[in-house]
Design a protein around this motif. Structure first.
Motif, PDB file in Angstrom:
ATOM      1  N   GLY A 139      11.873 -14.386  15.760  1.00  0.00           N
ATOM      2  CA  GLY A 139      13.156 -14.785  16.331  1.00  0.00           C
ATOM      3  C   GLY A 139      14.216 -13.717  16.205  1.00  0.00           C
ATOM      4  N   SER A 140      15.471 -14.134  16.398  1.00  0.00           N
ATOM      5  CA  SER A 140      16.581 -13.180  16.390  1.00  0.00           C
ATOM      6  C   SER A 140      17.282 -13.086  15.042  1.00  0.00           C
ATOM      7  CB  SER A 140      17.613 -13.585  17.463  1.00  0.00           C
ATOM      8  OG  SER A 140      18.099 -14.899  17.210  1.00  0.00           O
ATOM      9  N   ASP A 141      16.975 -13.980  14.109  1.00  0.00           N
ATOM     10  CA  ASP A 141      17.603 -13.935  12.790  1.00  0.00           C
ATOM     11  C   ASP A 141      17.171 -12.678  12.042  1.00  0.00           C
ATOM     12  OD1 ASP A 141      19.060 -15.372  10.521  1.00  0.00           O
ATOM     13  OD2 ASP A 141      17.085 -15.027   9.634  1.00  0.00           O
ATOM     14  N   VAL A 142      18.155 -11.912  11.594  1.00  0.00           N
ATOM     15  CA  VAL A 142      17.853 -10.626  10.952  1.00  0.00           C
ATOM     16  C   VAL A 142      17.036 -10.815   9.678  1.00  0.00           C
ATOM     17  CG1 VAL A 142      18.842  -8.557   9.900  1.00  0.00           C
ATOM     18  CG2 VAL A 142      19.891  -9.538  11.937  1.00  0.00           C
ATOM     19  N   ALA A 143      17.370 -11.807   8.878  1.00  0.00           N
ATOM     20  CA  ALA A 143      16.644 -12.035   7.626  1.00  0.00           C
ATOM     21  C   ALA A 143      15.181 -12.367   7.908  1.00  0.00           C
ATOM     22  CB  ALA A 143      17.307 -13.154   6.836  1.00  0.00           C
ATOM     23  N   ALA A 144      14.950 -13.215   8.900  1.00  0.00           N
ATOM     24  CA  ALA A 144      13.570 -13.574   9.242  1.00  0.00           C
ATOM     25  C   ALA A 144      12.813 -12.358   9.765  1.00  0.00           C
ATOM     26  CB  ALA A 144      13.563 -14.687  10.283  1.00  0.00           C
ATOM     27  N   TYR A 158       2.051  -0.730   1.928  1.00  0.00           N
ATOM     28  CA  TYR A 158       3.337  -0.189   1.471  1.00  0.00           C
ATOM     29  C   TYR A 158       3.917  -0.967   0.291  1.00  0.00           C
ATOM     30  CZ  TYR A 158       3.710   2.820   5.617  1.00  0.00           C
ATOM     31  OH  TYR A 158       3.509   3.781   6.581  1.00  0.00           O
ATOM     32  N   ALA A 159       3.244  -2.023  -0.155  1.00  0.00           N
ATOM     33  CA  ALA A 159       3.736  -2.861  -1.264  1.00  0.00           C
ATOM     34  C   ALA A 159       5.179  -3.279  -1.004  1.00  0.00           C
ATOM     35  CB  ALA A 159       3.622  -2.113  -2.597  1.00  0.00           C
ATOM     36  N   ALA A 160       5.437  -3.814   0.184  1.00  0.00           N
ATOM     37  CA  ALA A 160       6.798  -4.103   0.624  1.00  0.00           C
ATOM     38  C   ALA A 160       7.190  -5.553   0.359  1.00  0.00           C
ATOM     39  CB  ALA A 160       6.944  -3.797   2.114  1.00  0.00           C
ATOM     40  N   SER A 161       8.499  -5.770   0.219  1.00  0.00           N
ATOM     41  CA  SER A 161       9.048  -7.111   0.057  1.00  0.00           C
ATOM     42  C   SER A 161      10.481  -7.094   0.561  1.00  0.00           C
ATOM     43  CB  SER A 161       9.007  -7.556  -1.408  1.00  0.00           C
ATOM     44  OG  SER A 161       9.815  -6.697  -2.212  1.00  0.00           O
ATOM     45  N   ALA A 162      10.981  -8.273   0.912  1.00  0.00           N
ATOM     46  CA  ALA A 162      12.379  -8.432   1.317  1.00  0.00           C
ATOM     47  C   ALA A 162      13.041  -9.373   0.329  1.00  0.00           C
ATOM     48  CB  ALA A 162      12.467  -8.990   2.737  1.00  0.00           C
ATOM     49  N   ARG A 163      14.181  -8.966  -0.228  1.00  0.00           N
ATOM     50  CA  ARG A 163      14.816  -9.775  -1.268  1.00  0.00           C
ATOM     51  C   ARG A 163      16.326  -9.690  -1.160  1.00  0.00           C
ATOM     52  NH1 ARG A 163      12.487  -5.895  -5.991  1.00  0.00           N
ATOM     53  NH2 ARG A 163      10.671  -6.123  -4.634  1.00  0.00           N
ATOM     54  N   GLU A 168      27.007 -12.026  -3.698  1.00  0.00           N
ATOM     55  CA  GLU A 168      27.106 -12.895  -2.535  1.00  0.00           C
ATOM     56  C   GLU A 168      27.288 -12.130  -1.232  1.00  0.00           C
ATOM     57  OE1 GLU A 168      30.161 -15.716  -3.307  1.00  0.00           O
ATOM     58  OE2 GLU A 168      29.174 -16.559  -5.076  1.00  0.00           O
ATOM     59  N   LEU A 169      27.091 -10.829  -1.250  1.00  0.00           N
ATOM     60  CA  LEU A 169      27.224 -10.063  -0.022  1.00  0.00           C
ATOM     61  C   LEU A 169      26.128 -10.452   0.957  1.00  0.00           C
ATOM     62  CD1 LEU A 169      28.039  -6.494  -1.419  1.00  0.00           C
ATOM     63  CD2 LEU A 169      29.620  -8.108  -0.323  1.00  0.00           C
ATOM     64  N   PRO A 170      26.455 -10.484   2.241  1.00  0.00           N
ATOM     65  CA  PRO A 170      25.438 -10.852   3.248  1.00  0.00           C
ATOM     66  C   PRO A 170      24.486  -9.691   3.523  1.00  0.00           C
ATOM     67  CG  PRO A 170      27.508 -10.336   4.337  1.00  0.00           C
ATOM     68  CD  PRO A 170      27.777 -10.246   2.857  1.00  0.00           C
ATOM     69  N   LEU A 171      23.639  -9.407   2.542  1.00  0.00           N
ATOM     70  CA  LEU A 171      22.722  -8.279   2.629  1.00  0.00           C
ATOM     71  C   LEU A 171      21.318  -8.725   2.252  1.00  0.00           C
ATOM     72  CD1 LEU A 171      24.794  -5.492   0.813  1.00  0.00           C
ATOM     73  CD2 LEU A 171      24.452  -5.681   3.282  1.00  0.00           C
ATOM     74  N   LEU A 172      20.363  -7.958   2.705  1.00  0.00           N
ATOM     75  CA  LEU A 172      18.975  -8.112   2.290  1.00  0.00           C
ATOM     76  C   LEU A 172      18.464  -6.712   1.981  1.00  0.00           C
ATOM     77  CD1 LEU A 172      17.058 -10.637   2.207  1.00  0.00           C
ATOM     78  CD2 LEU A 172      16.050  -9.767   4.301  1.00  0.00           C
ATOM     79  N   GLN A 173      17.606  -6.602   1.002  1.00  0.00           N
ATOM     80  CA  GLN A 173      17.013  -5.308   0.674  1.00  0.00           C
ATOM     81  C   GLN A 173      15.542  -5.318   1.017  1.00  0.00           C
ATOM     82  OE1 GLN A 173      17.919  -4.274  -3.387  1.00  0.00           O
ATOM     83  NE2 GLN A 173      19.978  -3.566  -2.879  1.00  0.00           N
ATOM     84  N   CYS A 220      11.257   2.699  -2.257  1.00  0.00           N
ATOM     85  CA  CYS A 220      12.060   3.008  -1.086  1.00  0.00           C
ATOM     86  C   CYS A 220      12.846   1.743  -0.748  1.00  0.00           C
ATOM     87  CB  CYS A 220      11.182   3.422   0.092  1.00  0.00           C
ATOM     88  SG  CYS A 220      10.228   4.929  -0.203  1.00  0.00           S
ATOM     89  N   THR A 221      14.158   1.801  -0.891  1.00  0.00           N
ATOM     90  CA  THR A 221      14.999   0.617  -0.741  1.00  0.00           C
ATOM     91  C   THR A 221      15.951   0.803   0.429  1.00  0.00           C
ATOM     92  OG1 THR A 221      14.899   0.281  -3.134  1.00  0.00           O
ATOM     93  CG2 THR A 221      16.576  -0.946  -1.920  1.00  0.00           C
ATOM     94  N   THR A 222      15.937  -0.154   1.349  1.00  0.00           N
ATOM     95  CA  THR A 222      16.773  -0.109   2.542  1.00  0.00           C
ATOM     96  C   THR A 222      17.665  -1.332   2.569  1.00  0.00           C
ATOM     97  OG1 THR A 222      15.001   1.020   3.739  1.00  0.00           O
ATOM     98  CG2 THR A 222      16.783   0.096   5.056  1.00  0.00           C
ATOM     99  N   SER A 223      18.975  -1.115   2.694  1.00  0.00           N
ATOM    100  CA  SER A 223      19.935  -2.202   2.758  1.00  0.00           C
ATOM    101  C   SER A 223      20.040  -2.685   4.202  1.00  0.00           C
ATOM    102  CB  SER A 223      21.301  -1.741   2.253  1.00  0.00           C
ATOM    103  OG  SER A 223      22.260  -2.781   2.357  1.00  0.00           O
ATOM    104  N   VAL A 224      19.857  -3.987   4.393  1.00  0.00           N
ATOM    105  CA  VAL A 224      19.880  -4.580   5.733  1.00  0.00           C
ATOM    106  C   VAL A 224      21.039  -5.564   5.801  1.00  0.00           C
ATOM    107  CG1 VAL A 224      18.592  -5.949   7.412  1.00  0.00           C
ATOM    108  CG2 VAL A 224      17.374  -4.383   5.860  1.00  0.00           C
TER     109      VAL A 224
END
Length: 237
Positions: A139-144, A158-163, A168-173, A220-224
């Motif tokens: 879908g269009s939800d960025v978190a999803a 890549y041993a990746a995860s989203a957390r 309370e910032l609207p961020l995902l790593q 490797c950490t990316t702020s979303v």
């Protein structure tokens, strides 16, 4: 005197690791090979060899197969032999990382920095096209989309995860615990920059790379950002 009786029980864990490594090396170099021959080569009891062989089979480093028998076969367990799998190659010397750096050195000397950047983008093009349907199906939800991308990266090793980070910032790593091109990326950060651009295009927002394994980070950490306008690259796509 066998190695087992000479060392004694207190050294068993270290001796077990050493014996298992020697068995793996013999299977790689001389396989197909059976347990009796391995026992003779290493001066270990057949029962001891079989325990190590079972552990190596369970780890996916060697494979067991039946020995073809011509004529009538007697009672008892069918004869077995062992061969190495690709998992055993991980324990052997590997010059692929050095070769990748040498190839990038050649590109840099011939085409300069733009050539390295173009190579990095082209390298990820196939990966991006393969991931796009998986990400867009969420879908269009960025978190999803970030969770879907993390799953695709994890499936590729890549041993990746989203957390969500603390606060309370609207961020995902988006975190990647393994970098398959670490040695090359340490010299050519263009590889990391191209991957960041790919992540931005797939998620449809402007992301920021906070740390890389090649740069000394533990991941490797990316702020979303979860509430942001689409990136120019995403709008163009």
């Amino acid at each position: 005197m066998s190695a087992q009786s000479a060392v004694g029980h207190t050294a068993a864990p270290l001796d077990a690791d050493s014996t298992r490594a020697r068995i793996r090396a013999l299977v790689v170099s001389q396989g197909p090979i059976n347990a009796s021959r391995l026992a003779a080569e290493l001066d270990v009891t057949p029962a001891g060899v079989r325990r190590h062989l079972q552990a190596l089979v369970a780890a996916g480093e060697i494979a067991e197969r039946a020995v073809p028998v011509t004529g009538p076969r007697g009672r008892g367990r069918p004869p077995r032999e062992y061969v190495a799998t690709t998992g055993a190659q991980e324990h052997l010397p590997d010059a692929s990382a050095e070769l990748a750096v040498e190839a990038l050195d050649f590109i840099a000397s011939a085409l300069g920095e733009p050539g390295v950047t173009q190579f990095a983008d082209d390298r990820l093009a196939e990966l991006e096209e393969r991931y796009r349907p998986l990400v867009e199906s969420s879908g269009s939800d960025v978190a999803a989309r970030a969770v879907a991308l993390a799953g695709a990266l994890a499936a590729d090793g890549y041993a990746a995860s989203a957390r969500r980070p603390p606060g309370e910032l609207p961020l995902l790593q988006l975190c990647q615990g393994h970098c398959p091109v670490q040695q090359a990326a340490e010299k050519y950060p263009e590889l990391c920059e191209a991957e960041t651009r790919m992540i931005s295009r797939l998620l449809g927002v402007h992301v920021q790379r906070l740390a890389t394994i090649a740069g000394g980070g533990h991941a490797c950490t990316t702020s979303v950002p979860l509430t942001a306008a689409p990136s120019p690259a995403a709008r163009a796509t």
